[in-house]
Design an enzyme around this catalytic site. Structure first.
Site, PDB file in Angstrom:
ATOM      1  N   GLU A  51       8.901 -18.693  24.053  1.00  0.00           N
ATOM      2  CA  GLU A  51       9.402 -18.353  22.713  1.00  0.00           C
ATOM      3  C   GLU A  51      10.599 -17.421  22.790  1.00  0.00           C
ATOM      4  O   GLU A  51      11.482 -17.459  21.934  1.00  0.00           O
ATOM      5  CB  GLU A  51       8.294 -17.720  21.864  1.00  0.00           C
ATOM      6  CG  GLU A  51       7.210 -18.692  21.409  1.00  0.00           C
ATOM      7  CD  GLU A  51       6.084 -18.843  22.409  1.00  0.00           C
ATOM      8  OE1 GLU A  51       6.186 -18.297  23.538  1.00  0.00           O
ATOM      9  OE2 GLU A  51       5.086 -19.521  22.091  1.00  0.00           O
ATOM     10  N   PHE A 113      -8.777 -15.124  16.420  1.00  0.00           N
ATOM     11  CA  PHE A 113      -8.135 -15.687  17.603  1.00  0.00           C
ATOM     12  C   PHE A 113      -6.637 -15.888  17.343  1.00  0.00           C
ATOM     13  O   PHE A 113      -6.247 -16.476  16.351  1.00  0.00           O
ATOM     14  CB  PHE A 113      -8.801 -17.021  17.969  1.00  0.00           C
ATOM     15  CG  PHE A 113      -8.138 -17.685  19.145  1.00  0.00           C
ATOM     16  CD1 PHE A 113      -8.134 -17.085  20.409  1.00  0.00           C
ATOM     17  CD2 PHE A 113      -7.484 -18.916  18.998  1.00  0.00           C
ATOM     18  CE1 PHE A 113      -7.507 -17.696  21.483  1.00  0.00           C
ATOM     19  CE2 PHE A 113      -6.863 -19.524  20.078  1.00  0.00           C
ATOM     20  CZ  PHE A 113      -6.881 -18.905  21.318  1.00  0.00           C
ATOM     21  N   GLN A 114      -5.837 -15.376  18.232  1.00  0.00           N
ATOM     22  CA  GLN A 114      -4.369 -15.468  18.159  1.00  0.00           C
ATOM     23  C   GLN A 114      -3.813 -14.873  16.876  1.00  0.00           C
ATOM     24  O   GLN A 114      -2.896 -15.417  16.275  1.00  0.00           O
ATOM     25  CB  GLN A 114      -3.896 -16.913  18.358  1.00  0.00           C
ATOM     26  CG  GLN A 114      -4.184 -17.384  19.779  1.00  0.00           C
ATOM     27  CD  GLN A 114      -3.453 -18.653  20.156  1.00  0.00           C
ATOM     28  OE1 GLN A 114      -3.242 -19.533  19.335  1.00  0.00           O
ATOM     29  NE2 GLN A 114      -3.089 -18.762  21.426  1.00  0.00           N
ATOM     30  N   LYS A 163      -2.102 -20.621   8.247  1.00  0.00           N
ATOM     31  CA  LYS A 163      -2.414 -22.022   8.518  1.00  0.00           C
ATOM     32  C   LYS A 163      -2.896 -22.766   7.269  1.00  0.00           C
ATOM     33  O   LYS A 163      -2.520 -23.920   7.036  1.00  0.00           O
ATOM     34  CB  LYS A 163      -3.497 -22.066   9.609  1.00  0.00           C
ATOM     35  CG  LYS A 163      -3.645 -23.427  10.225  1.00  0.00           C
ATOM     36  CD  LYS A 163      -4.541 -23.407  11.444  1.00  0.00           C
ATOM     37  CE  LYS A 163      -4.715 -24.850  11.911  1.00  0.00           C
ATOM     38  NZ  LYS A 163      -5.379 -24.988  13.172  1.00  0.00           N
ATOM     39  N   MET A 471      23.525  -2.696  37.791  1.00  0.00           N
ATOM     40  CA  MET A 471      23.973  -1.617  36.922  1.00  0.00           C
ATOM     41  C   MET A 471      23.089  -0.377  37.085  1.00  0.00           C
ATOM     42  O   MET A 471      23.574   0.752  37.037  1.00  0.00           O
ATOM     43  CB  MET A 471      23.982  -2.083  35.457  1.00  0.00           C
ATOM     44  CG  MET A 471      24.587  -1.075  34.515  1.00  0.00           C
ATOM     45  SD  MET A 471      26.276  -0.627  34.976  1.00  0.00           S
ATOM     46  CE  MET A 471      27.214  -1.746  33.940  1.00  0.00           C
TER      47      MET A 471
HETATM   48  C1  LIG Z   1      14.811  -6.524  29.381  1.00  0.00           C
HETATM   49  C2  LIG Z   1      15.540  -5.433  30.090  1.00  0.00           C
HETATM   50  N1  LIG Z   1      14.913  -4.694  31.013  1.00  0.00           N
HETATM   51  C3  LIG Z   1      15.585  -3.717  31.660  1.00  0.00           C
HETATM   52  C4  LIG Z   1      16.881  -3.440  31.380  1.00  0.00           C
HETATM   53  C5  LIG Z   1      17.614  -2.304  32.081  1.00  0.00           C
HETATM   54  N2  LIG Z   1      18.744  -2.844  32.854  1.00  0.00           N
HETATM   55  C6  LIG Z   1      20.011  -2.818  32.412  1.00  0.00           C
HETATM   56  S1  LIG Z   1      21.091  -3.497  33.460  1.00  0.00           S
HETATM   57  C7  LIG Z   1      19.879  -3.810  34.580  1.00  0.00           C
HETATM   58  C8  LIG Z   1      20.191  -4.457  35.894  1.00  0.00           C
HETATM   59  C9  LIG Z   1      20.619  -5.863  35.745  1.00  0.00           C
HETATM   60  O1  LIG Z   1      20.621  -6.476  37.005  1.00  0.00           O
HETATM   61  P1  LIG Z   1      21.227  -7.894  37.235  1.00  0.00           P
HETATM   62  O2  LIG Z   1      20.779  -8.829  36.188  1.00  0.00           O
HETATM   63  O3  LIG Z   1      20.981  -8.308  38.631  1.00  0.00           O
HETATM   64  O4  LIG Z   1      22.760  -7.691  36.947  1.00  0.00           O
HETATM   65  P2  LIG Z   1      23.866  -6.801  37.667  1.00  0.00           P
HETATM   66  O5  LIG Z   1      23.876  -5.478  36.984  1.00  0.00           O
HETATM   67  O6  LIG Z   1      23.507  -6.714  39.117  1.00  0.00           O
HETATM   68  O7  LIG Z   1      25.103  -7.569  37.419  1.00  0.00           O
HETATM   69  C10 LIG Z   1      18.646  -3.372  34.105  1.00  0.00           C
HETATM   70  C11 LIG Z   1      17.385  -3.456  34.851  1.00  0.00           C
HETATM   71  C12 LIG Z   1      17.491  -4.238  30.373  1.00  0.00           C
HETATM   72  N3  LIG Z   1      18.748  -4.056  29.983  1.00  0.00           N
HETATM   73  N4  LIG Z   1      16.806  -5.244  29.766  1.00  0.00           N
END
Ligand SMILES: Cc1ncc(C[n+]2csc(CCOP(=O)(O)OP(=O)(O)O)c2C)c(N)n1
Length: 560
Positions: A51, A113-114, A163, A471
């Protein structure tokens, strides 16, 4: 008059709204909705694998078209799986109607349920959430839901359908009008403020236009270009506003803020007039509030009065549709030159360009983005994930048109890009759609490769694999003494095999000279194509304003 059941009323209402594509995932509480869709030819339903994928796809579709995205999910876990996507659409002001199944009316509140209280859960992240209590209200509610989602500042609306109500019957009349006295969405700017704004523009010597997603939502990009050219003001566009002003235009400054260009940040800091158009003075843009444009008068044009002076005090607020306000301003303001100011900006641009060290051995992620930009002439639809990949895409993809840079700005949702690209490609079947991804983000919704393949969508996925949650690693490197706590992504998967397992094509690229040929191959391929670029593991995104810092104090932005 026709007698229909609730599920059929939903489908007829969607048709009345001109909805052509919906995204969703079935389950017990929406059986009759799915039955009503069976054999339906006017509406195409895209079955995603999760979803969250469905709601991001509906969001991507909406961003790329300006139409309202529609998503279906069942009750309980189906509905809660939409929550991130609904919050994402809310933060970026994307029009979306989410129709969720609910347990039968008599079972609500009994931990059935659900069962999940999705209207309660989503209340703070929607413009409105409806729980339908009587089938006789349903057509009206559907009409209102689309109206609320798409008018004023756009955003998501939830319609939760128990529902038994989906099965109950009534006469179907789709109301031609809505009657919502409590919902005010048209505000007309105060004329006195317009006069004041015109005066400020005519008097300014160092103006900067700061344009955001509101320009795209309002379809005001042509007015923006005409206005900027008439008053000769440089234009900085936010992540959400990317494409609202062509990145290749001589007055374009690129993005402001944390990972913005040095010249955009210097220009804002030295300006005497900031003209904020459809922006919300997000903390990623402003940095330290008292150091943001310290010598400038601030004009703020926004359709949502709640935005005015929320973060930065607006000296001249103009509440209204930014397209109309811009058209008025354009008529009234005098043509300006600002040669000395533009020369100064040009000097910053020359002295502090976006830059990276080219390498012959290791692939630089920025180089990949530049090559994608070059091969697609800045005209492709780009859906990004979140992290370094997103910022490099924003910095190095020179976008020419609005609605083509699709990125999760406000919420910063990893896993957004691939499903969003699915929505974009469905909206624009003949256009080139790239998903620029990180190895971490792509794994958050990689099951949607299956959806892309099932519907024959020729999406190109460029994974910038640095083997890190890049990042976060960058922050650990710069602010936590290189203590890389749980950011190294070991153990795969093998993205080429993963792509192939889903029936897509995949290839891995490890050397700079192979980047361009790989992109050429991907562009020529008829179906979903995944390229894993093995990039420099410790490359950083610069410039960077440390969180809460003044935007003219950047790491890696060079000295003034
Ligand atoms: C759902 C979610 N969980 C955690 C984060 C925190 N977060 C921001 S950037 C990042 C790293 C992203 O890594 P990647 O997709 O490998 O991209 P890169 O920065 O290496 O290009 C994280 C964990 C987020 N933005 N979204």
């Amino acid at each position: 008059m026709r007698t229909l059941n609730g599920a059929q009323i939903v489908v007829e209402s969607l048709k009345a709204e001109g909805v052509e594509v919906i995204f969703g995932y079935p389950g017990g509480a929406v059986l009759s909705l799915y039955d009503a869709l069976y054999g339906e030819e006017e509406i195409k339903h895209i079955l995603t694998r999760h979803e969250q994928g469905a709601v991001h796809a509906a969001d991507g579709y909406a961003r790329a078209t300006g139409k309202c995205g529609v998503v279906f999910a069942t009750s309980g876990p189906g509905a809660t799986n939409l929550v991130t996507g609904i919050a994402n659409a809310y933060m970026d002001s994307v029009p979306l109607v989410a129709i969720t199944g609910q347990v039968a009316s008599g079972l609500i509140g009994k931990d059935s349920f659900q069962e999940a209280d999705i209207t309660g859960i989503t209340q703070p992240i929607t413009k409105y959430s409806y729980l339908v209590k009587d089938v006789k209200d349903l057509a009206r509610i559907m009409r209102e839901a689309f109206h609320i989602a798409t008018t004023g500042r756009p955003g998501p609306v939830v319609v939760d359908l128990p529902k038994d109500i989906a099965a109950a019957e009534t006469e179907f009349i789709y109301p031609p009008e809505v009657n919502l006295p409590g919902y005010k969405y048209i505000y007309n700017g105060i004329t006195a403020n317009l006069t004041q704004a015109v005066k400020a523009v005519n008097q300014a010597e160092r103006p900067v236009i700061y344009a955001g997603g509101g320009i795209i939502a309002a379809g005001a990009h042509e007015e923006l270009i005409a206005f900027a050219e008439k008053i000769n003001a440089p234009v900085t566009t936010t992540l959400m506003g990317k494409g609202a002003f062509p990145d290749v235009h001589p007055l374009a400054l690129g993005m402001p803020g944390m990972h913005g260009t040095a010249y955009a940040n210097y220009a804002i800091t030295d300006s005497d007039l900031v003209i904020g158009l459809g922006v919300r003075f997000d903390d990623r843009v402003t940095g330290r509030l008292d150091m943001f444009a310290p010598n400038a008068t601030i004009i703020h044009v926004d359709i949502d009065p709640a935005e005015i002076s929320k973060n930065i005090r607006a000296d001249i607020p103009l509440v209204g549709n930014v397209r109309e306000v811009l058209a008025d301003l354009l008529k009234e303001v005098e043509p300006r030159q600002h040669q000395a100011w533009l020369d100064k900006v040009e000097q910053w641009r020359r002295n502090h360009p976006l830059n990276y060290d080219q390498d012959n051995e290791v692939i630089k992620p920025q180089y990949v983005v530049e090559q994608i930009c070059d091969i697609t002439r800045g005209e492709a639809f780009i859906a990004t994930e979140v992290g370094q990949n997103q910022m490099w895409a924003a910095q190095f993809y020179q976008c020419k048109y609005p609605r083509r840079f699709i990125s999760s700005g406000g919420l910063g949702t990893m896993g957004f890009g691939l499903p969003a690209a699915i929505g974009v490609q469905l909206a624009h079947p003949d256009s080139v759609v790239f998903n620029i991804a990180g190895d971490g983000s792509i794994q958050m919704n990689s099951q949607e490769f299956a959806t892309a393949v099932q519907y024959g969508l020729p999406i190109k996925v460029a994974i910038l694999n640095n083997h890190y949650l890049g990042m976060v690693r960058q922050w650990q490197e710069l602010f936590y003494d290189r203590r890389y706590s749980y950011t190294h992504m070991e153990g795969g998967p093998d993205f080429v095999k993963l792509a192939e397992a889903y029936g897509a094509q995949g290839m891995r690229v490890e050397r700079p000279e192979d980047v361009r040929p790989a992109l050429e191959r991907a562009m020529a391929a008829p179906g979903t194509f995944v390229i894993e670029f093995i990039v420099d593991e410790e490359e950083n995104v610069f410039p960077m304003v440390p969180a809460g810092g003044a935007i003219n104090k950047m790491l890696g932005g060079g000295k003034r």
